[in-house]
Design a protein around this motif. Structure first.
Motif, mmCIF file in Angstrom:
data_model
loop_
_atom_site.group_PDB
_atom_site.id
_atom_site.type_symbol
_atom_site.label_atom_id
_atom_site.label_comp_id
_atom_site.label_asym_id
_atom_site.label_seq_id
_atom_site.Cartn_x
_atom_site.Cartn_y
_atom_site.Cartn_z
ATOM 1 N N VAL A 226 0.814 -1.219 0.000
ATOM 2 C CA VAL A 226 0.000 0.000 0.000
ATOM 3 C C VAL A 226 0.851 1.274 0.000
ATOM 4 N N GLU A 227 2.164 1.122 -0.121
ATOM 5 C CA GLU A 227 3.052 2.279 -0.014
ATOM 6 C C GLU A 227 2.710 3.378 -1.017
ATOM 7 N N SER A 228 2.291 3.017 -2.215
ATOM 8 C CA SER A 228 1.984 4.017 -3.236
ATOM 9 C C SER A 228 0.763 4.855 -2.870
ATOM 10 N N LEU A 229 -0.010 4.413 -1.885
ATOM 11 C CA LEU A 229 -1.210 5.124 -1.460
ATOM 12 C C LEU A 229 -1.006 5.821 -0.113
ATOM 13 N N HIS A 231 -0.422 8.604 0.901
ATOM 14 C CA HIS A 231 -1.002 9.921 1.109
ATOM 15 C C HIS A 231 -2.436 9.847 1.630
ATOM 16 N N LEU A 232 -3.056 8.670 1.571
ATOM 17 C CA LEU A 232 -4.455 8.530 1.994
ATOM 18 C C LEU A 232 -4.581 8.595 3.512
ATOM 19 N N ASN A 233 -5.676 9.187 3.973
ATOM 20 C CA ASN A 233 -5.906 9.300 5.416
ATOM 21 C C ASN A 233 -6.016 7.932 6.084
ATOM 22 N N SER A 234 -6.560 6.953 5.377
ATOM 23 C CA SER A 234 -6.728 5.619 5.952
ATOM 24 C C SER A 234 -5.400 4.972 6.313
ATOM 25 N N LEU A 235 -4.313 5.429 5.695
ATOM 26 C CA LEU A 235 -2.990 4.853 5.955
ATOM 27 C C LEU A 235 -2.147 5.716 6.894
ATOM 28 N N ASN A 236 -2.749 6.785 7.383
ATOM 29 C CA ASN A 236 -2.065 7.651 8.345
ATOM 30 C C ASN A 236 -2.257 7.059 9.736
ATOM 31 N N THR A 237 -1.574 5.949 9.982
ATOM 32 C CA THR A 237 -1.806 5.203 11.213
ATOM 33 C C THR A 237 -0.510 4.605 11.746
ATOM 34 N N VAL A 238 -0.487 4.392 13.058
ATOM 35 C CA VAL A 238 0.677 3.767 13.682
ATOM 36 C C VAL A 238 0.899 2.386 13.077
ATOM 37 N N GLY A 239 2.128 2.089 12.756
ATOM 38 C CA GLY A 239 2.462 0.807 12.136
ATOM 39 C C GLY A 239 2.826 0.976 10.675
ATOM 40 N N LEU A 240 2.061 1.807 9.983
ATOM 41 C CA LEU A 240 2.381 2.088 8.580
ATOM 42 C C LEU A 240 3.304 3.293 8.461
ATOM 43 N N LYS A 241 3.055 4.325 9.241
ATOM 44 C CA LYS A 241 3.904 5.518 9.149
ATOM 45 C C LYS A 241 5.370 5.176 9.429
ATOM 46 N N GLU A 242 5.592 4.322 10.409
ATOM 47 C CA GLU A 242 6.957 3.938 10.765
ATOM 48 C C GLU A 242 7.584 3.045 9.692
ATOM 49 N N MET A 243 6.772 2.167 9.101
ATOM 50 C CA MET A 243 7.297 1.321 8.030
ATOM 51 C C MET A 243 7.645 2.162 6.805
ATOM 52 N N PHE A 244 6.839 3.150 6.508
ATOM 53 C CA PHE A 244 7.141 4.033 5.380
ATOM 54 C C PHE A 244 8.446 4.795 5.633
ATOM 55 N N ALA A 245 8.656 5.216 6.884
ATOM 56 C CA ALA A 245 9.912 5.899 7.223
ATOM 57 C C ALA A 245 11.097 4.956 7.030
ATOM 58 N N TYR A 246 10.912 3.687 7.357
ATOM 59 C CA TYR A 246 11.949 2.673 7.127
ATOM 60 C C TYR A 246 12.217 2.517 5.628
ATOM 61 N N PHE A 247 11.168 2.477 4.833
ATOM 62 C CA PHE A 247 11.344 2.362 3.381
ATOM 63 C C PHE A 247 12.095 3.569 2.820
ATOM 64 N N ASP A 248 11.878 4.740 3.433
ATOM 65 C CA ASP A 248 12.532 5.972 2.979
ATOM 66 C C ASP A 248 13.980 6.075 3.445
ATOM 67 N N GLY A 249 14.434 5.113 4.228
ATOM 68 C CA GLY A 249 15.798 5.136 4.732
ATOM 69 C C GLY A 249 16.005 6.033 5.932
ATOM 70 N N LYS A 250 14.912 6.453 6.575
ATOM 71 C CA LYS A 250 15.021 7.354 7.718
ATOM 72 C C LYS A 250 15.334 6.607 9.006
ATOM 73 N N MET A 251 15.118 5.301 9.014
ATOM 74 C CA MET A 251 15.425 4.494 10.193
ATOM 75 C C MET A 251 15.595 3.047 9.752
ATOM 76 N N SER A 252 16.241 2.258 10.603
ATOM 77 C CA SER A 252 16.413 0.841 10.307
ATOM 78 C C SER A 252 15.119 0.098 10.623
ATOM 79 N N LEU A 253 15.041 -1.168 10.203
ATOM 80 C CA LEU A 253 13.856 -1.969 10.491
ATOM 81 C C LEU A 253 13.671 -2.127 11.999
#
Length: 301
Positions: A226-229, A231-253
């Protein structure tokens, strides 16, 4: 004629709400309405801890995984949908169960909600783009500018509520605070509200174990789907926001997992703070067996 009874089972995340709701529904031969603002969406069952068919144990659940991720859904829509379901359920059952930790949904159903204007998709999408581009501080300043009264009262760490207040103010052409009447509606059924609570250290341990279980169940793969989506409000949630930051290289797994656990604990504290304000809530210990807690609830009704 005796009124039917609505049994509300709420509490912080990982407190065992779903299992207790199933136990109570089984004993009363009734059905469950989900009051979870994320489980209503399809495609993200791991991060939302949506009950599996096995966990439902044959009990019919309503308002689970009924919407696509890009759909808008609000507490007022939940109120209308759940009242419609209850009108049908109470024709055949003396009781029904509502289960979930989305506090605004529970309040909307139990107490009613002020009528708000429908927000056009164009306003919501434009505001969401601006928020994504300019950040939380910009959105907070917008609320302060257009509705200073609500700005002073709102939880400024809860950006979903800040966003909602801004979009309603824009759509209505009136401050969001001016639309809040505080009036409580009368329901044609009795309400028993249960909150599962208990030792904080045990709750936090449960949360940590749940997050670890989500990782084992494939949370990373779900987030990538769901990473391509994002920006949707439904994905603005704990668990996904942190995984997206990991995908962006902002933190390790490992850092992302620790952050999910921490942010989930913070969310659980907010839920408990909200519940403490409700003097009608009856607390049960989540460390007791679901069978014993179910027996306690049946005695109440």
């Amino acid at each position: 004629m005796k009124k039917p009874t609505l049994i509300v089972i709420t509490g912080p995340t990982a407190s065992g709400k779903s299992a207790l709701a199933v136990e109570v529904a089984h004993r009363l031969n009734t059905e469950i309405i989900s009051a979870d603002s994320r489980q209503i969406y399809r495609g993200i069952p791991i991060v939302t801890a949506t009950p599996t068919e096995e966990e439902k144990e044959g009990v019919k659940h309503h308002l689970l995984e009924i919407l696509p991720l890009d759909a808008y859904y609000s507490a007022s829509e939940f109120e209308m949908d759940s009242m419609s379901i209850l009108n049908e359920l109470f024709k055949e059952h003396e009781a029904a169960v509502v289960c979930g930790g989305s506090m605004m949904y529970v309040d909307a159903l139990c107490n009613g909600i002020d009528e708000m204007p429908t927000v056009p998709a164009s306003i919501r999408e434009s505001l969401m783009r601006d928020w994504n581009e300019r950040g939380d501080e910009w959105l907070l300043e917008e609320l302060r500018r257009i509705d200073s009264a609500h700005y002073e009262k709102v939880d400024r760490r809860n950006m979903k509520r800040v966003f909602h207040a801004v979009e309603i103010t824009i759509a209505a052409g009136l401050p969001y605070s001016s639309l809040l009447t505080g009036k409580r509606v009368s329901r044609p059924f009795d309400i028993v509200k249960i909150c599962l609570d208990g030792d904080r250290n045990e709750l936090f341990n449960r949360i940590n174990r749940r997050v670890a279980g989500m990782i084992e169940a494939g949370l990373e793969e779900e987030a990538r789907r769901v990473e391509s989506l994002r920006h949707l409000n439904s994905l603005n949630t704990v668990g996904l926001k942190e995984m997206f930051a990991y995908f962006d290289g902002k933190m390790s797994l490992s850092e992302a997992i620790s952050r999910i656990q921490k942010n989930t604990r913070v969310y659980a504290k907010k839920q408990l703070t909200w519940h403490k304000r409700d003097k009608e809530i009856i607390r049960l210990d989540f460390n007791e067996s679901r069978e014993k807690n179910a027996e306690q609830i049946l005695k109440m009704i």
